[in-house]
Structure formats: C-alpha cells, structure tokens
Design a protein around this motif. Structure first.
Motif, PDB file in Angstrom:
ATOM      1  N   LEU A 149       0.867  -1.231  -0.148  1.00  0.00           N
ATOM      2  CA  LEU A 149      -0.167  -0.129   0.120  1.00  0.00           C
ATOM      3  C   LEU A 149       0.908   1.402  -0.101  1.00  0.00           C
ATOM      4  O   LEU A 149       0.454   2.261  -0.624  1.00  0.00           O
ATOM      5  N   TYR A 150       1.871   1.098   0.631  1.00  0.00           N
ATOM      6  CA  TYR A 150       2.867   2.469   0.708  1.00  0.00           C
ATOM      7  C   TYR A 150       3.900   2.307  -0.328  1.00  0.00           C
ATOM      8  O   TYR A 150       4.774   1.552  -0.608  1.00  0.00           O
ATOM      9  N   ALA A 151       3.737   3.589  -1.108  1.00  0.00           N
ATOM     10  CA  ALA A 151       4.466   3.755  -2.296  1.00  0.00           C
ATOM     11  C   ALA A 151       5.727   4.573  -1.933  1.00  0.00           C
ATOM     12  O   ALA A 151       5.342   5.771  -1.922  1.00  0.00           O
ATOM     13  N   GLY A 152       6.724   3.992  -1.742  1.00  0.00           N
ATOM     14  CA  GLY A 152       8.041   4.810  -1.274  1.00  0.00           C
ATOM     15  C   GLY A 152       8.732   5.452  -2.535  1.00  0.00           C
ATOM     16  O   GLY A 152       8.113   5.352  -3.520  1.00  0.00           O
ATOM     17  N   SER A 153       9.944   6.173  -2.042  1.00  0.00           N
ATOM     18  CA  SER A 153      10.537   6.848  -3.094  1.00  0.00           C
ATOM     19  C   SER A 153      11.597   5.744  -3.643  1.00  0.00           C
ATOM     20  O   SER A 153      12.606   5.486  -3.069  1.00  0.00           O
ATOM     21  N   LEU A 154      11.370   5.445  -4.878  1.00  0.00           N
ATOM     22  CA  LEU A 154      12.110   4.103  -5.596  1.00  0.00           C
ATOM     23  C   LEU A 154      13.385   4.737  -5.954  1.00  0.00           C
ATOM     24  O   LEU A 154      14.495   4.143  -5.752  1.00  0.00           O
ATOM     25  N   GLY A 155      13.233   5.936  -6.745  1.00  0.00           N
ATOM     26  CA  GLY A 155      14.717   6.309  -6.833  1.00  0.00           C
ATOM     27  C   GLY A 155      15.520   6.586  -5.690  1.00  0.00           C
ATOM     28  O   GLY A 155      17.015   6.522  -5.793  1.00  0.00           O
ATOM     29  N   LEU A 156      15.099   7.352  -4.840  1.00  0.00           N
ATOM     30  CA  LEU A 156      16.002   7.516  -3.580  1.00  0.00           C
ATOM     31  C   LEU A 156      16.580   6.177  -2.781  1.00  0.00           C
ATOM     32  O   LEU A 156      17.616   6.236  -2.345  1.00  0.00           O
ATOM     33  N   GLY A 157      15.487   5.223  -2.689  1.00  0.00           N
ATOM     34  CA  GLY A 157      16.034   3.912  -2.487  1.00  0.00           C
ATOM     35  C   GLY A 157      17.256   3.468  -3.062  1.00  0.00           C
ATOM     36  O   GLY A 157      18.028   2.861  -2.671  1.00  0.00           O
ATOM     37  N   VAL A 158      17.074   3.582  -4.499  1.00  0.00           N
ATOM     38  CA  VAL A 158      17.992   2.700  -5.401  1.00  0.00           C
ATOM     39  C   VAL A 158      19.177   3.723  -4.913  1.00  0.00           C
ATOM     40  O   VAL A 158      20.313   3.138  -5.082  1.00  0.00           O
ATOM     41  N   LEU A 159      19.338   5.017  -5.235  1.00  0.00           N
ATOM     42  CA  LEU A 159      20.216   5.776  -4.899  1.00  0.00           C
ATOM     43  C   LEU A 159      21.011   5.384  -3.410  1.00  0.00           C
ATOM     44  O   LEU A 159      22.248   5.388  -3.385  1.00  0.00           O
ATOM     45  N   GLY A 160      20.202   5.124  -2.493  1.00  0.00           N
ATOM     46  CA  GLY A 160      20.628   5.000  -1.056  1.00  0.00           C
ATOM     47  C   GLY A 160      21.529   3.573  -1.215  1.00  0.00           C
ATOM     48  O   GLY A 160      22.522   3.358  -0.480  1.00  0.00           O
ATOM     49  N   ALA A 161      20.786   2.483  -1.721  1.00  0.00           N
ATOM     50  CA  ALA A 161      21.528   1.350  -1.826  1.00  0.00           C
ATOM     51  C   ALA A 161      22.899   1.365  -2.442  1.00  0.00           C
ATOM     52  O   ALA A 161      23.944   0.739  -2.218  1.00  0.00           O
ATOM     53  N   VAL A 162      23.040   2.091  -3.681  1.00  0.00           N
ATOM     54  CA  VAL A 162      24.263   2.369  -4.483  1.00  0.00           C
ATOM     55  C   VAL A 162      25.182   3.063  -3.588  1.00  0.00           C
ATOM     56  O   VAL A 162      26.376   2.629  -3.431  1.00  0.00           O
ATOM     57  N   LEU A 163      24.727   4.286  -2.935  1.00  0.00           N
ATOM     58  CA  LEU A 163      25.737   4.946  -2.145  1.00  0.00           C
ATOM     59  C   LEU A 163      26.148   4.352  -0.913  1.00  0.00           C
ATOM     60  O   LEU A 163      27.307   4.313  -0.586  1.00  0.00           O
ATOM     61  N   GLY A 164      25.327   3.359  -0.305  1.00  0.00           N
ATOM     62  CA  GLY A 164      25.798   2.610   0.712  1.00  0.00           C
ATOM     63  C   GLY A 164      26.865   1.498   0.538  1.00  0.00           C
ATOM     64  O   GLY A 164      28.032   1.484   1.041  1.00  0.00           O
ATOM     65  N   GLY A 165      26.766   0.857  -0.768  1.00  0.00           N
ATOM     66  CA  GLY A 165      27.904   0.315  -1.231  1.00  0.00           C
ATOM     67  C   GLY A 165      29.208   0.921  -1.657  1.00  0.00           C
ATOM     68  O   GLY A 165      30.226   0.790  -1.195  1.00  0.00           O
TER      69      GLY A 165
END
Length: 113
Positions: free
Chosen positions: A48-64
């Motif tokens: 039901l909750y549609a989060g920010s997909l672009g920022l989530g992907v950016l966060g995953a890449v930045l974490g690595g």
C-alpha cells in the motif's frame, strides 16, 4: 551469479583459483545492492505504501560505494570482518532511509516546528 562468471572470464581460469575468489567478491559487492533494488521495486508495486524508489536505489548504491570507497580512510580494509559487516549494514540502511524519505519528510513537515 552472472557477475561472478564474468569476473572469472575476465581474470582468466589459469590464475590458481583467484578468478573464482574475484568472482565471488564481485558477486557480493554488486549483487547485494542489486537484490535490494529489485526488492524495493517489488515493494513499490505490491504494498500500500509507495515509497521513493529512486531515492531508495540511490541509497543502496551509495551504501555500497561509500563503504568500499572509504575503506582505506576508515581503516576497514585492515579487517575483512568489519568491512563486510559495515557493507551489509550500510547498504540496506541507506536504501531504507531513501525509500522511506517521503514519509519521514511528511511527518517532520506536519509537526510545524
């Protein structure tokens, strides 16, 4: 799995097992954030909750990138246990923060501080 096979092909099979080790490390470094990105895509369209997909992907890449890129500066490269522990914690943590950033921003801005 595909990235590890590609690394084995690039490094070569006559390098006494180092190609398989390089393939395994590349599979971890690239496959873990990629798997988290695929999970966020699934969550975006199945919950039901549609989060920010672009920022989530950016966060995953930045974490690595930040964990591996700053390993020399923070001396994480001296202990592989600490390096991979921080990698496996920072990637999903930054991905979660990026994915939930819309909700966090709404809650903070509605408080009228």
């Amino acid at each position: 799995m595909i990235l590890s096979r590609l690394a084995v092909f690039v490094i070569g099979s006559n390098s006494a097992g180092f190609a398989a080790l390089g393939g395994a490390i590349l599979g971890i470094v690239f496959g873990y954030p990629l798997g988290l990105c695929m999970a966020m895509i699934w969550l975006r369209y199945r919950t039901l909750y549609a989060g920010s997909l672009g920022l989530g992907v950016l966060g995953a890449v930045l974490g690595g990138v930040l964990t591996i890129g700053l390993a020399e500066v923070t001396h994480l490269n001296q202990n592989s246990d600490w390096l991979f522990m921080s990698f496996f914690i920072s990637v999903p943590l930054l991905a979660l923060l990026g994915y939930r950033l819309k909700l966090i921003w709404r809650v903070v801005s509605s408080k009228n501080i």
